[in-house]
Design a protein around this motif. Structure first.
Motif, PDB file in Angstrom:
ATOM      1  N   GLY A   1     154.641  38.096   3.696  1.00  0.00           N
ATOM      2  CA  GLY A   1     155.862  38.898   3.800  1.00  0.00           C
ATOM      3  C   GLY A   1     156.939  38.367   2.875  1.00  0.00           C
ATOM      4  N   LEU A   2     157.055  37.018   2.834  1.00  0.00           N
ATOM      5  CA  LEU A   2     158.042  36.420   1.950  1.00  0.00           C
ATOM      6  C   LEU A   2     157.705  36.692   0.495  1.00  0.00           C
ATOM      7  CD1 LEU A   2     158.525  32.948   3.687  1.00  0.00           C
ATOM      8  CD2 LEU A   2     160.201  34.803   3.562  1.00  0.00           C
ATOM      9  N   ALA A   3     156.409  36.663   0.179  1.00  0.00           N
ATOM     10  CA  ALA A   3     155.975  36.884  -1.196  1.00  0.00           C
ATOM     11  C   ALA A   3     156.303  38.292  -1.662  1.00  0.00           C
ATOM     12  CB  ALA A   3     154.471  36.620  -1.321  1.00  0.00           C
ATOM     13  N   GLU A   4     156.429  39.231  -0.704  1.00  0.00           N
ATOM     14  CA  GLU A   4     156.697  40.615  -1.072  1.00  0.00           C
ATOM     15  C   GLU A   4     158.186  40.869  -1.327  1.00  0.00           C
ATOM     16  OE1 GLU A   4     155.058  42.972   2.026  1.00  0.00           O
ATOM     17  OE2 GLU A   4     152.989  42.501   1.511  1.00  0.00           O
ATOM     18  N   ALA A   5     159.034  39.893  -1.009  1.00  0.00           N
ATOM     19  CA  ALA A   5     160.461  40.065  -1.268  1.00  0.00           C
ATOM     20  C   ALA A   5     160.681  40.271  -2.762  1.00  0.00           C
ATOM     21  CB  ALA A   5     161.237  38.845  -0.783  1.00  0.00           C
ATOM     22  N   LYS A   6     161.502  41.241  -3.111  1.00  0.00           N
ATOM     23  CA  LYS A   6     161.675  41.609  -4.510  1.00  0.00           C
ATOM     24  C   LYS A   6     163.130  41.443  -4.929  1.00  0.00           C
ATOM     25  CE  LYS A   6     158.050  45.166  -4.242  1.00  0.00           C
ATOM     26  NZ  LYS A   6     157.093  44.528  -5.135  1.00  0.00           N
ATOM     27  N   THR A   7     163.336  41.040  -6.170  1.00  0.00           N
ATOM     28  CA  THR A   7     164.657  41.047  -6.768  1.00  0.00           C
ATOM     29  C   THR A   7     164.721  42.207  -7.746  1.00  0.00           C
ATOM     30  OG1 THR A   7     164.935  38.649  -6.567  1.00  0.00           O
ATOM     31  CG2 THR A   7     166.314  39.781  -8.187  1.00  0.00           C
TER      32      THR A   7
ATOM     33  N   GLY B   1     163.630  42.809   2.571  1.00  0.00           N
ATOM     34  CA  GLY B   1     162.933  42.037   1.545  1.00  0.00           C
ATOM     35  C   GLY B   1     163.323  42.405   0.129  1.00  0.00           C
ATOM     36  N   ILE B   2     164.554  42.869  -0.050  1.00  0.00           N
ATOM     37  CA  ILE B   2     165.045  43.217  -1.388  1.00  0.00           C
ATOM     38  C   ILE B   2     166.374  42.520  -1.646  1.00  0.00           C
ATOM     39  CG2 ILE B   2     165.947  45.051  -2.872  1.00  0.00           C
ATOM     40  CD1 ILE B   2     164.066  46.977  -1.611  1.00  0.00           C
ATOM     41  N   ASP B   3     166.500  41.928  -2.824  1.00  0.00           N
ATOM     42  CA  ASP B   3     167.775  41.432  -3.329  1.00  0.00           C
ATOM     43  C   ASP B   3     168.094  42.217  -4.598  1.00  0.00           C
ATOM     44  OD1 ASP B   3     168.218  39.346  -1.443  1.00  0.00           O
ATOM     45  OD2 ASP B   3     166.692  38.146  -2.479  1.00  0.00           O
ATOM     46  N   VAL B   4     169.322  42.655  -4.724  1.00  0.00           N
ATOM     47  CA  VAL B   4     169.743  43.366  -5.928  1.00  0.00           C
ATOM     48  C   VAL B   4     170.689  42.475  -6.712  1.00  0.00           C
ATOM     49  CG1 VAL B   4     170.898  45.399  -6.873  1.00  0.00           C
ATOM     50  CG2 VAL B   4     169.478  45.618  -4.816  1.00  0.00           C
ATOM     51  N   LYS B   5     170.303  42.122  -7.919  1.00  0.00           N
ATOM     52  CA  LYS B   5     171.149  41.298  -8.797  1.00  0.00           C
ATOM     53  C   LYS B   5     171.833  42.220  -9.795  1.00  0.00           C
ATOM     54  CE  LYS B   5     171.153  37.227 -11.809  1.00  0.00           C
ATOM     55  NZ  LYS B   5     172.403  36.755 -11.215  1.00  0.00           N
ATOM     56  N   VAL B   6     173.162  42.161  -9.828  1.00  0.00           N
ATOM     57  CA  VAL B   6     173.949  43.071 -10.655  1.00  0.00           C
ATOM     58  C   VAL B   6     174.343  42.395 -11.969  1.00  0.00           C
ATOM     59  CG1 VAL B   6     176.000  44.536 -10.765  1.00  0.00           C
ATOM     60  CG2 VAL B   6     174.847  44.165  -8.563  1.00  0.00           C
ATOM     61  N   TYR B   7     174.090  43.099 -13.077  1.00  0.00           N
ATOM     62  CA  TYR B   7     174.461  42.632 -14.411  1.00  0.00           C
ATOM     63  C   TYR B   7     175.506  43.598 -14.987  1.00  0.00           C
ATOM     64  CZ  TYR B   7     170.165  39.822 -14.161  1.00  0.00           C
ATOM     65  OH  TYR B   7     169.181  38.939 -13.793  1.00  0.00           O
ATOM     66  N   PRO B   8     176.798  43.296 -14.837  1.00  0.00           N
ATOM     67  CA  PRO B   8     177.839  44.199 -15.343  1.00  0.00           C
ATOM     68  C   PRO B   8     178.121  43.961 -16.830  1.00  0.00           C
ATOM     69  CG  PRO B   8     178.862  42.348 -14.251  1.00  0.00           C
ATOM     70  CD  PRO B   8     177.363  42.136 -14.132  1.00  0.00           C
ATOM     71  N   GLY B   9     179.044  44.750 -17.373  1.00  0.00           N
ATOM     72  CA  GLY B   9     179.560  44.499 -18.716  1.00  0.00           C
ATOM     73  C   GLY B   9     178.514  44.506 -19.807  1.00  0.00           C
ATOM     74  N   LYS B  10     177.516  45.381 -19.706  1.00  0.00           N
ATOM     75  CA  LYS B  10     176.399  45.507 -20.663  1.00  0.00           C
ATOM     76  C   LYS B  10     175.781  44.144 -21.015  1.00  0.00           C
ATOM     77  CE  LYS B  10     179.531  45.976 -24.680  1.00  0.00           C
ATOM     78  NZ  LYS B  10     179.933  46.821 -25.816  1.00  0.00           N
ATOM     79  N   SER B  11     175.713  43.269 -20.004  1.00  0.00           N
ATOM     80  CA  SER B  11     175.191  41.921 -20.220  1.00  0.00           C
ATOM     81  C   SER B  11     173.667  41.874 -20.238  1.00  0.00           C
ATOM     82  CB  SER B  11     175.727  40.974 -19.140  1.00  0.00           C
ATOM     83  OG  SER B  11     175.377  41.437 -17.839  1.00  0.00           O
TER      84      SER B  11
ATOM     85  N   PHE C   1     160.793  52.190  -7.911  1.00  0.00           N
ATOM     86  CA  PHE C   1     160.945  52.796  -6.585  1.00  0.00           C
ATOM     87  C   PHE C   1     159.591  52.976  -5.909  1.00  0.00           C
ATOM     88  CE2 PHE C   1     161.664  56.372  -3.643  1.00  0.00           C
ATOM     89  CZ  PHE C   1     162.802  55.937  -2.980  1.00  0.00           C
ATOM     90  N   ASP C   2     158.611  53.430  -6.668  1.00  0.00           N
ATOM     91  CA  ASP C   2     157.284  53.693  -6.094  1.00  0.00           C
ATOM     92  C   ASP C   2     156.541  52.430  -5.683  1.00  0.00           C
ATOM     93  OD1 ASP C   2     157.697  56.387  -6.398  1.00  0.00           O
ATOM     94  OD2 ASP C   2     156.490  56.602  -8.220  1.00  0.00           O
ATOM     95  N   LYS C   3     156.959  51.286  -6.193  1.00  0.00           N
ATOM     96  CA  LYS C   3     156.327  50.013  -5.816  1.00  0.00           C
ATOM     97  C   LYS C   3     156.832  49.494  -4.471  1.00  0.00           C
ATOM     98  CE  LYS C   3     155.497  48.377 -10.547  1.00  0.00           C
ATOM     99  NZ  LYS C   3     155.922  47.387 -11.581  1.00  0.00           N
ATOM    100  N   LEU C   4     157.912  50.080  -3.972  1.00  0.00           N
ATOM    101  CA  LEU C   4     158.506  49.614  -2.720  1.00  0.00           C
ATOM    102  C   LEU C   4     157.819  50.265  -1.520  1.00  0.00           C
ATOM    103  CD1 LEU C   4     162.274  49.875  -3.713  1.00  0.00           C
ATOM    104  CD2 LEU C   4     160.764  47.892  -3.928  1.00  0.00           C
ATOM    105  N   ASN C   5     157.907  49.606  -0.361  1.00  0.00           N
ATOM    106  CA  ASN C   5     157.363  50.219   0.841  1.00  0.00           C
ATOM    107  C   ASN C   5     158.378  51.227   1.401  1.00  0.00           C
ATOM    108  OD1 ASN C   5     159.239  48.859   2.634  1.00  0.00           O
ATOM    109  ND2 ASN C   5     157.944  47.018   2.490  1.00  0.00           N
ATOM    110  N   LYS C   6     157.988  51.957   2.434  1.00  0.00           N
ATOM    111  CA  LYS C   6     158.828  53.038   2.952  1.00  0.00           C
ATOM    112  C   LYS C   6     160.163  52.532   3.496  1.00  0.00           C
ATOM    113  CE  LYS C   6     155.153  56.358   3.963  1.00  0.00           C
ATOM    114  NZ  LYS C   6     154.473  57.174   5.010  1.00  0.00           N
ATOM    115  N   ASP C   7     160.139  51.373   4.166  1.00  0.00           N
ATOM    116  CA  ASP C   7     161.383  50.813   4.697  1.00  0.00           C
ATOM    117  C   ASP C   7     162.344  50.447   3.563  1.00  0.00           C
ATOM    118  OD1 ASP C   7     160.521  51.108   7.285  1.00  0.00           O
ATOM    119  OD2 ASP C   7     159.836  49.034   7.505  1.00  0.00           O
ATOM    120  N   GLN C   8     161.796  49.879   2.499  1.00  0.00           N
ATOM    121  CA  GLN C   8     162.630  49.494   1.361  1.00  0.00           C
ATOM    122  C   GLN C   8     163.200  50.729   0.661  1.00  0.00           C
ATOM    123  OE1 GLN C   8     159.580  47.199  -0.596  1.00  0.00           O
ATOM    124  NE2 GLN C   8     160.405  45.244   0.151  1.00  0.00           N
ATOM    125  N   GLN C   9     162.375  51.753   0.488  1.00  0.00           N
ATOM    126  CA  GLN C   9     162.846  52.993  -0.124  1.00  0.00           C
ATOM    127  C   GLN C   9     163.940  53.639   0.723  1.00  0.00           C
ATOM    128  OE1 GLN C   9     159.282  55.320  -0.582  1.00  0.00           O
ATOM    129  NE2 GLN C   9     158.709  54.336  -2.521  1.00  0.00           N
TER     130      GLN C   9
END
Length: 333
Positions: free
Chosen positions: A22-28, A60-70, A248-256
């Protein structure tokens, strides 16, 4: 007894393995956009809402934000999403009109009257067609967003078409460029993130962009006059939150489901915030000593007359299905 102990041990091993799995499935997920981060830009805040809400959902999802066209340059984000290299972007859809000419209809002069009209468009046959093209290209819409905009100039106030003659200006999208050329302007194309330097160095005399970008990029430091959206806004642009369909299609239903729920929260926030942006725009420019004007209904009509003979006509003639697409948009009152 020995069999019972072995069964218990096996159950523990299976449980631990499942937990590790389960931990291995966590996605960034990587989220990119061109605007300043952490400075109150509503498009950045939309992406931050996605990151916070998905994190709170604990799927199991983390979203990392890259602003300023970085992470990616503004116009490169579409191709990166299609390929699955970039997961999420706050993206002005007309930037991808080179690949999908139909997208220029989401930045058509005078097509959107106000913020409430934009909201009605979101659930119209017009946007159904646009979203089908987005989806078929390999991208998913997480949240709808429309921004109003105006003009700024370091030469003179832009009101009727005659005030544009001789000015080198920037406009996002072919439709506005065609209308401005029809009024006698010269065009220099660039993302909104480059307007400040272009005005500062003399590459531009004027610019046409969103209320949010006018403030976030501090263009008031280079402008002499602002034409605010007011009651007769010509400029509205669709700048949705998008996601790579491959991602999006790689995620499970809960993540979507968590992403779509977060997208709805971001959309609701944006609708209220976008209305306030126009007021914030006027205040920021007045505070900076910039003259602020608004077009009259007659001046706006003069611009629409030019648009009908330039951008609208060209779109209907050169884009497959363009005439019907515009008719569907204009049918939304």
């Amino acid at each position: 007894m020995k069999k019972l102990l072995m069964s218990t041990a096996l159950a523990v091993v299976v449980g631990v393995t499942g937990a590790v799995s389960g931990l291995a499935e966590a996605k960034t997920l990587k989220a990119s956009h061109q605007w300043p981060g952490g400075k109150g830009d509503v498009r950045d805040e939309m992406v931050q809402i996605i990151a916070r809400e998905v994190g709170k959902a604990n799927v199991g999802i983390d979203v990392k934000v890259y602003p300023g066209k970085s992470l990616y340059k503004p116009k490169e984000q579409w191709g990166a999403m299609v390929k699955g290299q970039l997961d999420i972007s706050a993206f002005p859809l007309a930037y991808a009109a080179g690949r999908h000419p139909e997208f220029d209809s989401t930045l058509m002069p005078g097509l959107v009257k106000n913020h409430d009209h934009a909201k009605r468009l979101n659930s119209s046959p017009f946007m159904d067609d646009i979203k089908k093209i987005i989806n078929d290209a390999g991208v998913v819409v997480l949240a709808d967003a429309w921004l109003a905009g105006g003009f700024a100039s370091k030469k003179q106030c832009i009101l009727g078409p005659e005030t544009m003659k001789g000015q080198v200006t920037r406009a996002a999208g072919k439709a506005f460029e065609q209308m401005l050329v029809g009024a006698g302007a010269s065009i220099a194309s660039m993302p909104s993130s480059e307007i400040y330097n272009a005005l500062q160095t003399g590459v531009l005399d004027a610019a046409n962009t969103s209320s949010g970008s006018f403030v976030s990029y501090r263009i008031y430091e280079q402008a002499k006059c602002l034409t605010a959206p007011g009651a007769n806004a010509l400029w509205f642009m669709y700048e949705p939150l998008l996601m790579s369909k491959k991602s999006f299609d790689k995620l499970n239903k809960d993540q979507q489901a968590a992403l779509m729920a977060a997208g709805q929260k971001a959309e609701d926030f944006f609708f209220d915030a976008a209305k306030g942006l126009d007021d914030k725009l006027v205040k920021a420019y007045k505070d900076a000593g910039v003259e602020v004007v608004e077009m009259t209904s007659e001046q706006a009509k003069a611009w629409r007359d030019i648009a009908n003979e330039t951008s609208y006509k060209t779109f209907a003639e050169k884009v497959k299905g363009g005439d019907m697409l515009i008719k569907k948009a204009l049918a939304v009152k």
